[in-house]
Design a protein around this motif. Sequence first.
Motif, PDB file in Angstrom:
ATOM      1  N   PRO A 204      -6.950   1.851   9.587  1.00  0.00           N
ATOM      2  CA  PRO A 204      -6.466   0.581   9.038  1.00  0.00           C
ATOM      3  C   PRO A 204      -5.047   0.282   9.511  1.00  0.00           C
ATOM      4  CG  PRO A 204      -6.396   2.302   7.371  1.00  0.00           C
ATOM      5  CD  PRO A 204      -7.031   2.910   8.584  1.00  0.00           C
ATOM      6  N   ASP A 205      -4.714  -0.987   9.561  1.00  0.00           N
ATOM      7  CA  ASP A 205      -3.357  -1.399   9.927  1.00  0.00           C
ATOM      8  C   ASP A 205      -2.455  -1.393   8.700  1.00  0.00           C
ATOM      9  OD1 ASP A 205      -3.991  -1.903  12.612  1.00  0.00           O
ATOM     10  OD2 ASP A 205      -4.734  -3.904  12.119  1.00  0.00           O
ATOM     11  N   GLY A 206      -1.165  -1.176   8.954  1.00  0.00           N
ATOM     12  CA  GLY A 206      -0.166  -1.374   7.912  1.00  0.00           C
ATOM     13  C   GLY A 206       0.091  -0.224   6.971  1.00  0.00           C
ATOM     14  N   PHE A 207      -0.340   0.992   7.316  1.00  0.00           N
ATOM     15  CA  PHE A 207      -0.137   2.115   6.408  1.00  0.00           C
ATOM     16  C   PHE A 207       0.976   3.068   6.838  1.00  0.00           C
ATOM     17  CE2 PHE A 207      -4.057   0.562   4.805  1.00  0.00           C
ATOM     18  CZ  PHE A 207      -4.101   0.964   3.477  1.00  0.00           C
ATOM     19  N   ALA A 208       1.538   2.856   8.030  1.00  0.00           N
ATOM     20  CA  ALA A 208       2.641   3.704   8.484  1.00  0.00           C
ATOM     21  C   ALA A 208       3.882   3.381   7.656  1.00  0.00           C
ATOM     22  CB  ALA A 208       2.920   3.467   9.959  1.00  0.00           C
TER      23      ALA A 208
ATOM     24  N   PRO B 241       0.829  -1.214   0.000  1.00  0.00           N
ATOM     25  CA  PRO B 241       0.000   0.000   0.000  1.00  0.00           C
ATOM     26  C   PRO B 241       0.859   1.258   0.000  1.00  0.00           C
ATOM     27  CG  PRO B 241       0.179  -0.875   2.214  1.00  0.00           C
ATOM     28  CD  PRO B 241       0.899  -1.841   1.306  1.00  0.00           C
ATOM     29  N   ASN B 242       0.245   2.379  -0.351  1.00  0.00           N
ATOM     30  CA  ASN B 242       0.906   3.663  -0.160  1.00  0.00           C
ATOM     31  C   ASN B 242       1.030   3.908   1.338  1.00  0.00           C
ATOM     32  OD1 ASN B 242       1.185   4.538  -2.849  1.00  0.00           O
ATOM     33  ND2 ASN B 242      -0.973   5.074  -2.904  1.00  0.00           N
ATOM     34  N   GLY B 243       2.129   4.501   1.742  1.00  0.00           N
ATOM     35  CA  GLY B 243       2.317   4.798   3.156  1.00  0.00           C
ATOM     36  C   GLY B 243       1.933   6.225   3.480  1.00  0.00           C
ATOM     37  N   ILE B 244       1.623   6.455   4.748  1.00  0.00           N
ATOM     38  CA  ILE B 244       1.331   7.819   5.200  1.00  0.00           C
ATOM     39  C   ILE B 244       2.137   8.112   6.457  1.00  0.00           C
ATOM     40  CG2 ILE B 244      -0.988   7.794   4.214  1.00  0.00           C
ATOM     41  CD1 ILE B 244      -2.025   7.597   7.115  1.00  0.00           C
TER      42      ILE B 244
ATOM     43  N   LYS C 129      -5.076   9.417  -0.121  1.00  0.00           N
ATOM     44  CA  LYS C 129      -6.001  10.368   0.503  1.00  0.00           C
ATOM     45  C   LYS C 129      -7.039   9.655   1.364  1.00  0.00           C
ATOM     46  CE  LYS C 129      -4.065  14.016  -0.935  1.00  0.00           C
ATOM     47  NZ  LYS C 129      -3.187  14.642   0.042  1.00  0.00           N
ATOM     48  N   ILE C 130      -7.420   8.440   0.989  1.00  0.00           N
ATOM     49  CA  ILE C 130      -8.380   7.702   1.818  1.00  0.00           C
ATOM     50  C   ILE C 130      -7.739   7.348   3.150  1.00  0.00           C
ATOM     51  CG2 ILE C 130      -9.807   5.634   2.030  1.00  0.00           C
ATOM     52  CD1 ILE C 130     -10.055   5.617  -1.035  1.00  0.00           C
ATOM     53  N   ALA C 131      -6.523   6.816   3.106  1.00  0.00           N
ATOM     54  CA  ALA C 131      -5.826   6.453   4.349  1.00  0.00           C
ATOM     55  C   ALA C 131      -5.598   7.684   5.224  1.00  0.00           C
ATOM     56  CB  ALA C 131      -4.507   5.757   4.039  1.00  0.00           C
ATOM     57  N   GLU C 132      -5.219   8.810   4.609  1.00  0.00           N
ATOM     58  CA  GLU C 132      -5.015  10.034   5.395  1.00  0.00           C
ATOM     59  C   GLU C 132      -6.302  10.448   6.102  1.00  0.00           C
ATOM     60  OE1 GLU C 132      -1.474  11.888   2.562  1.00  0.00           O
ATOM     61  OE2 GLU C 132      -3.463  12.789   2.517  1.00  0.00           O
ATOM     62  N   ALA C 133      -7.438  10.373   5.396  1.00  0.00           N
ATOM     63  CA  ALA C 133      -8.726  10.739   5.990  1.00  0.00           C
ATOM     64  C   ALA C 133      -9.080   9.808   7.145  1.00  0.00           C
ATOM     65  CB  ALA C 133      -9.821  10.712   4.930  1.00  0.00           C
ATOM     66  N   LEU C 134      -8.832   8.507   6.960  1.00  0.00           N
ATOM     67  CA  LEU C 134      -9.143   7.545   8.020  1.00  0.00           C
ATOM     68  C   LEU C 134      -8.273   7.778   9.249  1.00  0.00           C
ATOM     69  CD1 LEU C 134      -9.587   4.336   5.852  1.00  0.00           C
ATOM     70  CD2 LEU C 134     -11.396   5.640   6.985  1.00  0.00           C
ATOM     71  N   TYR C 135      -6.993   8.049   9.042  1.00  0.00           N
ATOM     72  CA  TYR C 135      -6.097   8.292  10.174  1.00  0.00           C
ATOM     73  C   TYR C 135      -6.402   9.625  10.858  1.00  0.00           C
ATOM     74  CZ  TYR C 135      -3.113   4.218   9.890  1.00  0.00           C
ATOM     75  OH  TYR C 135      -2.655   2.932   9.961  1.00  0.00           O
TER      76      TYR C 135
END
Length: 196
Positions: A176-180, A1-4, A116-122
Amino acid sequence: PNGIHTERFCARSQELSRQELALETDLKYVGYFGSMEPDRGVEDLLEAHQIVRRDDPRVYLLIAGKRPATLDLDRPGVRYMGNLPFDQMPLALASCDVIAIPYRRSPVMDAGASNKIAEALYAQRPIATTDTPNFTANFPEQLESLRPILAKSGDPTSLARSIRTQLEQPILVATPDGFAWKEIADRALRNILTGA
């Protein structure tokens, strides 16, 4: 995945974030941040926003990102913030009552994994999203929580319903897990070292 950058994209004070960005604290903000090609569904979001505003004119739409010359953002209740610097993106997300993910179906968008989805969720803000694989395939746990209010892709009326629901009875989903970045780097290093 893309990381944030999970130390930047995290839960923050909405009031303080609005103050830092000089946004009114007594309005409701729906945010969209990112690219604005047609497949991103920004036109659908603009229409959905106008539907929501008929019932509540205090609902404003915050938009930031590179705007195509053909996209008309000069509409009531729309605030275009330009291309925000990276360090202001967490503040913009935290300022919102709802973050919109209005993506349309297309071969490119359906195969994506939007940062952008992961950023919004975090950022731990309620999201109103469409039923595209960019969300449904990449965030299955979050999908289960939001399934009852998923908007139909390309349908502004359906998106307006989702936004209205999130404004009135917000549903927050787990991060979500695993995006760092560190988690992704550690997995990659393990795979390199083990030959996986």
